[in-house]
Design a protein around this motif. Structure first.
Motif, PDB file in Angstrom:
ATOM      1  N   ILE A 169      -4.412  13.093   0.380  1.00 25.58           N
ATOM      2  CA  ILE A 169      -4.850  11.735   0.732  1.00 25.58           C
ATOM      3  C   ILE A 169      -3.632  10.825   0.872  1.00 25.58           C
ATOM      4  O   ILE A 169      -3.543  10.025   1.808  1.00 25.58           O
ATOM      5  CB  ILE A 169      -5.843  11.176  -0.313  1.00 25.58           C
ATOM      6  CG1 ILE A 169      -7.143  11.980  -0.284  1.00 25.58           C
ATOM      7  CG2 ILE A 169      -6.120   9.690  -0.057  1.00 25.58           C
ATOM      8  CD1 ILE A 169      -8.059  11.704  -1.457  1.00 25.58           C
ATOM      9  N   GLY A 170      -2.702  10.961  -0.050  1.00 21.37           N
ATOM     10  CA  GLY A 170      -1.495  10.149  -0.009  1.00 21.37           C
ATOM     11  C   GLY A 170      -0.682  10.364   1.253  1.00 21.37           C
ATOM     12  O   GLY A 170      -0.188   9.408   1.854  1.00 21.37           O
ATOM     13  N   VAL A 223      -2.476   8.538   4.002  1.00 21.25           N
ATOM     14  CA  VAL A 223      -2.293   7.087   3.873  1.00 21.25           C
ATOM     15  C   VAL A 223      -0.877   6.687   4.286  1.00 21.25           C
ATOM     16  O   VAL A 223      -0.693   5.719   5.034  1.00 21.25           O
ATOM     17  CB  VAL A 223      -2.599   6.617   2.431  1.00 21.25           C
ATOM     18  CG1 VAL A 223      -2.136   5.186   2.203  1.00 21.25           C
ATOM     19  CG2 VAL A 223      -4.082   6.759   2.131  1.00 21.25           C
ATOM     20  N   ASN A 264       0.826  -1.204   0.000  1.00 23.28           N
ATOM     21  CA  ASN A 264       0.000   0.000   0.000  1.00 23.28           C
ATOM     22  C   ASN A 264       0.868   1.264   0.000  1.00 23.28           C
ATOM     23  O   ASN A 264       0.581   2.215  -0.722  1.00 23.28           O
ATOM     24  CB  ASN A 264      -0.936  -0.002   1.217  1.00 23.28           C
ATOM     25  CG  ASN A 264      -2.107   0.914   1.045  1.00 23.28           C
ATOM     26  OD1 ASN A 264      -2.801   0.864   0.028  1.00 23.28           O
ATOM     27  ND2 ASN A 264      -2.352   1.753   2.023  1.00 23.28           N
ATOM     28  N   ARG A 265       1.941   1.256   0.784  1.00 20.32           N
ATOM     29  CA  ARG A 265       2.836   2.416   0.827  1.00 20.32           C
ATOM     30  C   ARG A 265       3.526   2.644  -0.518  1.00 20.32           C
ATOM     31  O   ARG A 265       3.659   3.779  -0.972  1.00 20.32           O
ATOM     32  CB  ARG A 265       3.880   2.233   1.919  1.00 20.32           C
ATOM     33  CG  ARG A 265       3.313   2.433   3.316  1.00 20.32           C
ATOM     34  CD  ARG A 265       4.354   2.284   4.375  1.00 20.32           C
ATOM     35  NE  ARG A 265       5.315   3.372   4.253  1.00 20.32           N
ATOM     36  CZ  ARG A 265       6.525   3.333   4.779  1.00 20.32           C
ATOM     37  NH1 ARG A 265       6.943   2.278   5.430  1.00 20.32           N
ATOM     38  NH2 ARG A 265       7.334   4.361   4.654  1.00 20.32           N
ATOM     39  N   ILE A 319     -10.489   4.040   1.902  1.00 21.22           N
ATOM     40  CA  ILE A 319      -9.896   5.018   0.972  1.00 21.22           C
ATOM     41  C   ILE A 319      -9.562   4.337  -0.346  1.00 21.22           C
ATOM     42  O   ILE A 319      -9.912   4.836  -1.427  1.00 21.22           O
ATOM     43  CB  ILE A 319      -8.646   5.673   1.590  1.00 21.22           C
ATOM     44  CG1 ILE A 319      -9.062   6.648   2.702  1.00 21.22           C
ATOM     45  CG2 ILE A 319      -7.811   6.384   0.523  1.00 21.22           C
ATOM     46  CD1 ILE A 319      -7.907   7.149   3.544  1.00 21.22           C
ATOM     47  N   ASN A 320      -8.881   3.204  -0.288  1.00 16.62           N
ATOM     48  CA  ASN A 320      -8.495   2.502  -1.517  1.00 16.62           C
ATOM     49  C   ASN A 320      -9.721   2.100  -2.332  1.00 16.62           C
ATOM     50  O   ASN A 320      -9.744   2.278  -3.554  1.00 16.62           O
ATOM     51  CB  ASN A 320      -7.648   1.277  -1.191  1.00 16.62           C
ATOM     52  CG  ASN A 320      -6.244   1.634  -0.771  1.00 16.62           C
ATOM     53  OD1 ASN A 320      -5.831   2.787  -0.811  1.00 16.62           O
ATOM     54  ND2 ASN A 320      -5.495   0.641  -0.346  1.00 16.62           N
ATOM     55  N   LEU A 323      -7.858   2.827   5.751  1.00 17.88           N
ATOM     56  CA  LEU A 323      -7.042   2.627   4.547  1.00 17.88           C
ATOM     57  C   LEU A 323      -7.777   1.791   3.509  1.00 17.88           C
ATOM     58  O   LEU A 323      -7.721   2.078   2.308  1.00 17.88           O
ATOM     59  CB  LEU A 323      -5.712   1.968   4.910  1.00 17.88           C
ATOM     60  CG  LEU A 323      -4.801   2.750   5.858  1.00 17.88           C
ATOM     61  CD1 LEU A 323      -3.551   1.941   6.176  1.00 17.88           C
ATOM     62  CD2 LEU A 323      -4.446   4.103   5.276  1.00 17.88           C
ATOM     63  N   GLN A 335      -0.490   7.056   8.121  1.00 13.83           N
ATOM     64  CA  GLN A 335      -1.210   5.990   8.817  1.00 13.83           C
ATOM     65  C   GLN A 335      -0.486   4.655   8.663  1.00 13.83           C
ATOM     66  O   GLN A 335      -0.395   3.878   9.614  1.00 13.83           O
ATOM     67  CB  GLN A 335      -2.639   5.866   8.273  1.00 13.83           C
ATOM     68  CG  GLN A 335      -3.557   6.990   8.687  1.00 13.83           C
ATOM     69  CD  GLN A 335      -3.774   7.011  10.182  1.00 13.83           C
ATOM     70  OE1 GLN A 335      -4.157   6.018  10.787  1.00 13.83           O
ATOM     71  NE2 GLN A 335      -3.502   8.138  10.791  1.00 13.83           N
ATOM     72  N   SER A 336       0.016   4.404   7.468  1.00 14.12           N
ATOM     73  CA  SER A 336       0.747   3.158   7.224  1.00 14.12           C
ATOM     74  C   SER A 336       2.000   3.087   8.089  1.00 14.12           C
ATOM     75  O   SER A 336       2.299   2.043   8.673  1.00 14.12           O
ATOM     76  CB  SER A 336       1.118   3.037   5.747  1.00 14.12           C
ATOM     77  OG  SER A 336      -0.040   2.946   4.952  1.00 14.12           O
ATOM     78  N   TRP A 372       0.894   4.137  -2.928  1.00 17.08           N
ATOM     79  CA  TRP A 372       0.591   5.539  -2.642  1.00 17.08           C
ATOM     80  C   TRP A 372       1.798   6.444  -2.827  1.00 17.08           C
ATOM     81  O   TRP A 372       1.643   7.623  -3.169  1.00 17.08           O
ATOM     82  CB  TRP A 372      -0.050   5.673  -1.262  1.00 17.08           C
ATOM     83  CG  TRP A 372      -1.516   5.396  -1.365  1.00 17.08           C
ATOM     84  CD1 TRP A 372      -2.162   4.224  -1.111  1.00 17.08           C
ATOM     85  CD2 TRP A 372      -2.512   6.307  -1.817  1.00 17.08           C
ATOM     86  NE1 TRP A 372      -3.501   4.354  -1.377  1.00 17.08           N
ATOM     87  CE2 TRP A 372      -3.741   5.623  -1.805  1.00 17.08           C
ATOM     88  CE3 TRP A 372      -2.489   7.632  -2.237  1.00 17.08           C
ATOM     89  CZ2 TRP A 372      -4.931   6.225  -2.193  1.00 17.08           C
ATOM     90  CZ3 TRP A 372      -3.670   8.238  -2.621  1.00 17.08           C
ATOM     91  CH2 TRP A 372      -4.873   7.537  -2.599  1.00 17.08           C
TER      92      TRP A 372
END
Length: 122
Positions: free
Chosen positions: A84-85, A88, A55-56, A110-111, A107, A91-92, A59
């Motif tokens: 948003i990025g 994310v 995910n990281r 959002i995705n 997360l 948070q990640s 993004w």
């Protein structure tokens, strides 16, 4: 995966629009995160780390593309993607330090929502 399925997947990637490819990648990331939530007792922090890393990376690409001067999107859209990025990514990072399964839903949502927008679905 069978060779026929692999051939189909390769063809679909070659003919898909960039928006469709981005939507598919976001859905893949959401699925990986959802799998961690669903199977927390089996996968735990190890599964979480792998899902968060994917995910990281995804993004990070979106944010870097939004920041490019030659990006054809309006500055407002680019700023929204970047904002948003940043959320994310932060948070990640926080979840990698202190794994909390409850915080993954944001997360995932959002995705899924961005993917739906890219696909033209409400």
């Amino acid at each position: 995966m069978s060779s026929a399925a692999q051939a189909y997947a390769r063809t679909a990637q070659r003919t898909a629009s960039p928006r469709e490819i981005e939507a598919q990648a976001l859905l893949k990331a959401a699925k990986q995160l959802q799998d961690v939530v669903t199977n927390w007792n089996e996968k735990g922090a190890i599964g979480l780390q792998e899902a968060l890393m994917f995910n990281r990376k995804l993004w990070s690409i979106f944010v870097s593309e939004a920041m490019r001067d030659d990006n054809p999107q309006s500055i407002e859209i680019r700023q929204n993607i970047a904002n948003i990025g940043v959320f994310v990514l932060s948070q990640s990072s926080a979840l990698q330090i202190k794994p909390e399964v409850e915080r993954l839903q944001a997360l995932i949502d959002i995705n899924r929502n961005i993917a739906a927008g890219l696909s033209g679905r409400p």
